[in-house]
Design an enzyme around this catalytic site. Structure first.
Site, PDB file in Angstrom:
ATOM      1  CB  SER A 142      29.582  46.435  70.719  1.00  0.00           C
ATOM      2  OG  SER A 142      28.256  45.974  70.519  1.00  0.00           O
ATOM      3  CE1 TYR A 155      27.374  51.031  71.211  1.00  0.00           C
ATOM      4  CE2 TYR A 155      26.741  49.124  69.894  1.00  0.00           C
ATOM      5  CZ  TYR A 155      27.262  49.660  71.056  1.00  0.00           C
ATOM      6  OH  TYR A 155      27.685  48.829  72.062  1.00  0.00           O
TER       7      TYR A 155
END
Length: 268
Positions: A142, A155
């Site tokens: 990501s 995350y």
């Protein structure tokens, strides 16, 4: 690795980018094993596959569970005859809160799915891929895996672990038949972001006229990812925001972090 006539496993195949990866691969002539924890969403993926559905198998697997993952290669090979590549796309975000407000059960779940799920899939399928004439592993990290995003720190940590593990794997497999790609999507308009009640990732550059996040369509993200796979790219940045923040973070990490922090305030 060109995907035509190859067998590719896609995690998170029940929706979002994962579903679009499945449909894109099928359209390009691949056979696909779609993996997800949700039977209903996988069934919708099969429905959308249309005329290509005969080249698609579905597998209900919780990638947090090592035993379930270890049973998967045999099932894929029984159905398709081989496995040539995997795309580890499945992942979840955390609620948009600071570490101080995040409970340990939620922290563990994010890390178990995003990092350990990717690790389990990678390590389990690698011996089979090494036996093929050519194989490929694509792991989806990501933009938050190389850039700190307030409110998504756990995350980001899980995706940073995916990043470094994948880059290390690339180095380990340089002299083999298996190529490795790590992908850094920016903001993508999928349910993974809506599930946090935001309607879109909070860390995205804003459309100054509409004052809304600029998000990449899942179909576009899937096309970029598969193009990177077919070109055996080491690193893929999906979205203008990911490319912009990658450059800014390399040039000035502190300024990039402040930039993202300022954008986060839009949602408070």
């Amino acid at each position: 690795m060109k995907v035509a006539n190859k067998v590719i496993v896609v995690t998170g195949g029940g929706g979002g980018i994962g579903r679009e990866l499945v449909l894109n691969l099928l359209a390009k002539g691949a056979s696909v094993a779609a993996v997800d924890i949700n039977l209903e969403t996988l069934s919708e993926t099969v429905s959308q596959a249309g005329e290509h559905a005969d080249k698609l198998s579905t597998h209900i697997v919780d990638i947090q569970e090592l035993e379930d993952v270890e049973a998967l290669p045999r099932k894929v090979i029984e159905h398709h005859g081989a496995v040539d590549g995997i795309i580890n796309n499945a992942g979840i975000i955390q609620p948009f809160v600071d570490i101080n407000e995040l409970d340990f059960d939620r922290i563990k779940r994010v890390i178990d799915i995003n990092f350990y799920g990717t690790l389990y899939m990678t390590k389990t399928f690698l011996p089979y891929l090494l036996e093929r004439p050519v194989g490929h592993i694509t792991n989806v990290s990501s933009m938050g895996g190389f850039l700190p995003v307030p409110g998504q720190s756990i995350y980001g940590a899980s995706k940073a672990a995916v990043k470094l593990m994948t880059e290390g794997l690339y180095a380990e497999l340089l002299d083999t038949n298996v190529n490795v790609t790590v992908v850094f999507p920016g903001g993508v308009d999928t349910n993974i972001t809506k599930s946090a009640g935001m309607g879109g990732l909070k860390d995205q550059p804003m459309d100054e006229k509409k004052k809304t996040p600029v998000l990449l369509a899942p179909q576009e993200a899937a096309e970029i990812i598969i193009d990177g796979m077919e070109k055996d790219l080491y690193r893929v940045l999906a979205g203008k925001d990911a490319k912009f923040m990658d450059k800014l973070y390399r040039f000035n990490p502190k300024r990039a972090t402040a930039f993202i922090s300022k954008r986060m305030k839009f949602f408070k």
